[in-house]
Design an enzyme around this catalytic site. Sequence first.
Site, PDB file in Angstrom:
ATOM      1  N   VAL A 114       0.837  -1.203   0.000  1.00 48.45           N
ATOM      2  CA  VAL A 114       0.000   0.000   0.000  1.00 48.45           C
ATOM      3  C   VAL A 114       0.872   1.254   0.000  1.00 48.45           C
ATOM      4  O   VAL A 114       0.381   2.361   0.174  1.00 48.45           O
ATOM      5  CB  VAL A 114      -0.948  -0.008   1.223  1.00 48.45           C
ATOM      6  CG1 VAL A 114      -1.941  -1.165   1.131  1.00 48.45           C
ATOM      7  CG2 VAL A 114      -0.178  -0.107   2.547  1.00 48.45           C
ATOM      8  N   ASP A 115       2.201   1.073  -0.204  1.00 42.91           N
ATOM      9  CA  ASP A 115       3.142   2.185  -0.002  1.00 42.91           C
ATOM     10  C   ASP A 115       3.365   3.061  -1.235  1.00 42.91           C
ATOM     11  O   ASP A 115       3.983   4.130  -1.135  1.00 42.91           O
ATOM     12  CB  ASP A 115       4.496   1.654   0.516  1.00 42.91           C
ATOM     13  CG  ASP A 115       5.105   0.558  -0.367  1.00 42.91           C
ATOM     14  OD1 ASP A 115       4.931   0.615  -1.600  1.00 42.91           O
ATOM     15  OD2 ASP A 115       5.780  -0.343   0.190  1.00 42.91           O
ATOM     16  N   HIS A 130      -4.453  -4.495  -2.364  1.00 43.19           N
ATOM     17  CA  HIS A 130      -4.769  -4.256  -0.947  1.00 43.19           C
ATOM     18  C   HIS A 130      -4.992  -2.771  -0.664  1.00 43.19           C
ATOM     19  O   HIS A 130      -4.849  -2.321   0.468  1.00 43.19           O
ATOM     20  CB  HIS A 130      -3.651  -4.796  -0.045  1.00 43.19           C
ATOM     21  CG  HIS A 130      -3.652  -6.304   0.063  1.00 43.19           C
ATOM     22  ND1 HIS A 130      -2.614  -7.021   0.623  1.00 43.19           N
ATOM     23  CD2 HIS A 130      -4.565  -7.220  -0.322  1.00 43.19           C
ATOM     24  CE1 HIS A 130      -2.898  -8.320   0.574  1.00 43.19           C
ATOM     25  NE2 HIS A 130      -4.071  -8.467   0.006  1.00 43.19           N
ATOM     26  N   SER A 204       5.461 -13.782   1.200  1.00 47.27           N
ATOM     27  CA  SER A 204       5.444 -15.108   1.818  1.00 47.27           C
ATOM     28  C   SER A 204       4.420 -16.013   1.140  1.00 47.27           C
ATOM     29  O   SER A 204       4.435 -17.218   1.323  1.00 47.27           O
ATOM     30  CB  SER A 204       5.112 -14.990   3.312  1.00 47.27           C
ATOM     31  OG  SER A 204       3.829 -14.397   3.466  1.00 47.27           O
ATOM     32  N   GLU A 230      13.632 -15.915   1.902  1.00 44.40           N
ATOM     33  CA  GLU A 230      13.302 -17.135   2.658  1.00 44.40           C
ATOM     34  C   GLU A 230      12.401 -18.010   1.787  1.00 44.40           C
ATOM     35  O   GLU A 230      11.897 -17.560   0.767  1.00 44.40           O
ATOM     36  CB  GLU A 230      12.504 -16.794   3.925  1.00 44.40           C
ATOM     37  CG  GLU A 230      13.237 -15.953   4.928  1.00 44.40           C
ATOM     38  CD  GLU A 230      12.297 -15.521   6.060  1.00 44.40           C
ATOM     39  OE1 GLU A 230      12.815 -15.100   7.076  1.00 44.40           O
ATOM     40  OE2 GLU A 230      11.060 -15.612   5.916  1.00 44.40           O
TER      41      GLU A 230
END
Length: 266
Positions: A114-115, A130, A204, A230
């Site tokens: 949302v940035d 989002h 993720s 990750e």
Amino acid sequence: MLGRRDEHAPGGSTGVAQAAALLRSGRLNVVLTGAGISTESGLPDFRSKDGLWARMDPARIASLSAFRRDPQAFYAFYTNRLEALAHAAPNAGHRALARLEALGMVQVVVTQNVDGLHQRAGSRRVVEVHGNLREARCAGCGTIGPIEEMGAVLRAGALPRCGRCGGLRRPNVVLFEELLPASAYEQAEAACRECGVLLVVGSSLEVHPVAGLPVLAVERGARLIIVNREETACDALADLVLRGEAGTVLPEIVRAAEGAAALPAG
Ligand code: NAD
């Protein structure tokens, strides 16, 4: 057939060259980003060990029921995020994706963020599934306005109320317990249904329904590339997994793509 789960060794790994080759060959290439692309801009992600949810329970702070139950705590959480965003700038990962779009190797960026950092880096076709932190929306009548007005009222110690209906104003983002904006999600789904390559960066892939998009793309025949530091929930589906920092790996892909484009044909 590409090898699956290629661990990325920064600096000249075959994985980077393979990613560049896939992007050069794809007819419609879509990028899906998550909070991980913005951590190198100083904005924490959600589920990492130092992410936002390691410090607080999202259901208690960033949900629709939390907003209704305790708007002050909700506003404090978003005031902090807005302050962090005011000091943040796009990083090398955002800029690399904008460059790939300029080179014709990326057609759409679907983001859970949302940035607004993709747009500030120069990406032109961005689908925000989002919502965003540029706007505030009235929880009563839905009127949308710039978020700065909401921030100014909060800094003055008052609750931000809608000039039209008196309802409380809140950031125009998707909260837990809310549905995604239908039109943005439809655009994201259509892009993933049609794409030749889906490049997922810094997510993720644990939050649905967005986490279903890579599955949809692969079922429809797309090649899947994942760039993440990750493991993610969709690694087993991917043609290529490049393990590393987005701000390192994505510029390497751009260099490989530009270098190959500069080679004489044949
Ligand atoms: P996430 O925190 O779940 O995952 C981020 C991933 O990026 C992690 O796997 C992490 O290892 C990786 N990563 C971090 N920094 C990296 C880097 N520099 N390079 C490469 N990888 C890096 O975030 P997500 O996947 O975006 O999912 C969470 C989503 O949930 C958010 O996008 C958010 O919009 C959404 N959500 C938020 C709220 C809210 O704030 N109110 C509510 C509902 C949903």
